[in-house]
Design an enzyme around this catalytic site. Structure first.
Site: not given
Ligand code: PLP
Length: 397
Positions: A250, A192, A212-214, A339, A158
């Site tokens: 959930t 990535q 990862s979706a984002h 991060c 990344n």
């Protein structure tokens, strides 16, 4: 006049695709049933999750039953490593060794997890990388021992975009497994890589894979863990039979629907790759030509690099100051991993690649995406030399 805002930080996160948002909206408004409920409200959301799972499975060329939705790629990395080690440990005798092989340049979600497991007696081998950010396959071969439980290697880095030879690694592990009793499982953080590289888990011989979706124009707060059928793994979150009893809670229905839609939109074609690479090459040529004392931290061969991430070092300039000043000029870029950008430590990736601390501190990551335009790159190349000059004057270099 308001300043134009230019986003060049797609490796940190991607904007949500408006068509993805459209698919998600009903599940934030009218379709609110709990997927575990038996009634029609529950059935419609449970079906939506099934459909999203099918889309993810299609992308990875696996079965839908091998897909686990999580809350982030960090969680998926944790589940892959902690969950499989937990399961494997239970099968072992007291005193048997537990061993993981990973690399020095993994995302912190993998590295910190391994560090934590070391405190519980797990032995972890951190493979070095060369100046190009790539591991040596002979090193890998030598470190897989009869008792090795797990190999975890990221697909694409990344911070510098280095692409590891995942297919070769999968083959090496598979060959070694043929000649030993204890199976070594293979986890890949493909966060990535997903937009650009082959993620067929059978072709790559992968047992566990994180997404990862984002990072693929989907929503934040949704991760994927692919778990090959038969891979020993136990949940980290217990309390329900959701996600094949591997992740209680959930489901984030709208987020999962968004993930399914986002993944089905990934083109992953040679043409898209080439187009992005050309844009990145334009950026690199422009920066190197216009900013003296600049260099690129990346693998030498184009096939070992992602087409959208480039990491520069600017002699005598502090990366953090550069990010802040460029932000004031309207450009969103980064020093590396989002991060770690609040911790003023030099990047562990650049240090592993052999950069001295001073050079690692002077690094800048520019990452492009599907909405990046030539005009944006031109503007960046125009503004950057002035900003670097200004900062060099302030620091007296
Ligand atoms: N792995 C890699 C390679 C990443 O780049 C990131 C995010 O930057 C993650 C894991 C963590 O992703 P998430 O934000 O979904 O937890």
């Amino acid at each position: 006049m308001s300043r134009q805002k230019t986003y060049l930080d797609y490796a940190a996160t991607t904007p949500l695709d408006s068509n993805v948002l459209k698919k998600m909206m009903p599940y934030l408004e009218t379709k609110y049933g709990n997927p575990s409920s038996i009634h029609k409200f529950g059935q419609e959301t449970s079906e939506a999750i099934d459909m999203a799972r099918e889309k993810v499975a299609k992308f990875l060329s696996c079965k839908a039953t091998e897909i686990v939705f999580t809350g982030s790629a960090s969680e998926s990395d944790n589940l892959a490593i902690r969950g499989s080690i937990k399961a494997l440990k239970r099968k072992k005798q007291a005193g048997d060794r537990v061993h993981i092989v990973t690399t020095k340049i993994e995302h912190k979600a993998v590295l910190e997890t391994c560090k934590d497991l070391e405190r519980d007696g797990v032995r972890v081998t951190y493979l070095p990388v060369g100046p190009d950010g790539l591991i040596n396959l002979d090193d890998l071969r030598a470190e897989i021992l009869p008792e090795t439980d797990l190999v975890s290697v990221m697909y694409a880095n990344n911070e510098v975009g280095a692409v590891q030879p995942i297919k070769k690694i999968g083959q090496i592990i598979s060959d070694i497994n043929k000649n030993k009793e204890h199976h070594t499982y293979f986890h890949v953080d493909a966060v990535q890589a997903a937009n650009w590289l082959n993620c067929n888990v059978d072709e790559l011989k992968i047992d566990l894979l994180t997404l990862s979706a984002h990072k693929i124009y989907g929503p934040k707060g949704v991760g994927i863990l692919y778990v090959r059928e038969g891979t020993p793994i136990l949940p980290l979150i217990t309390g329900g039979s959701h996600e094949w009893s591997l992740r209680a809670g959930t489901e984030n229905v709208a987020g999962i629907v968004g993930m399914g839609e986002a993944i089905s939109k990934i083109k992953n074609t040679k043409a898209e790759f080439k187009k992005m690479e050309a844009l990145k090459d334009k950026l690199v040529v422009g920066v190197i030509k216009n900013v003296q004392g600049s260099k690129v931290n990346a693998p030498r061969k184009p096939e070992d690099r992602l087409p959208n991430i480039v990491n520069f070092s600017f002699l005598g300039v502090e990366g953090e100051s550069l990010v802040i000043t460029l932000d004031q000029e309207g450009f969103a870029v980064s020093t590396g991993s989002a991060c770690t950008s609040t911790a003023l430590l030099p990047s562990h990736v650049l240090i592993a690649m052999g950069l001295i601390e001073l050079d690692a501190h002077s690094s800048l990551r520019v990452s492009l995406g599907k909405y990046t335009t030539v005009a944006e790159i031109d503007r960046f190349i125009k503004v950057l030399p002035r900003v670097v000059d200004k900062l060099r004057k302030i620091s007296g270099r």
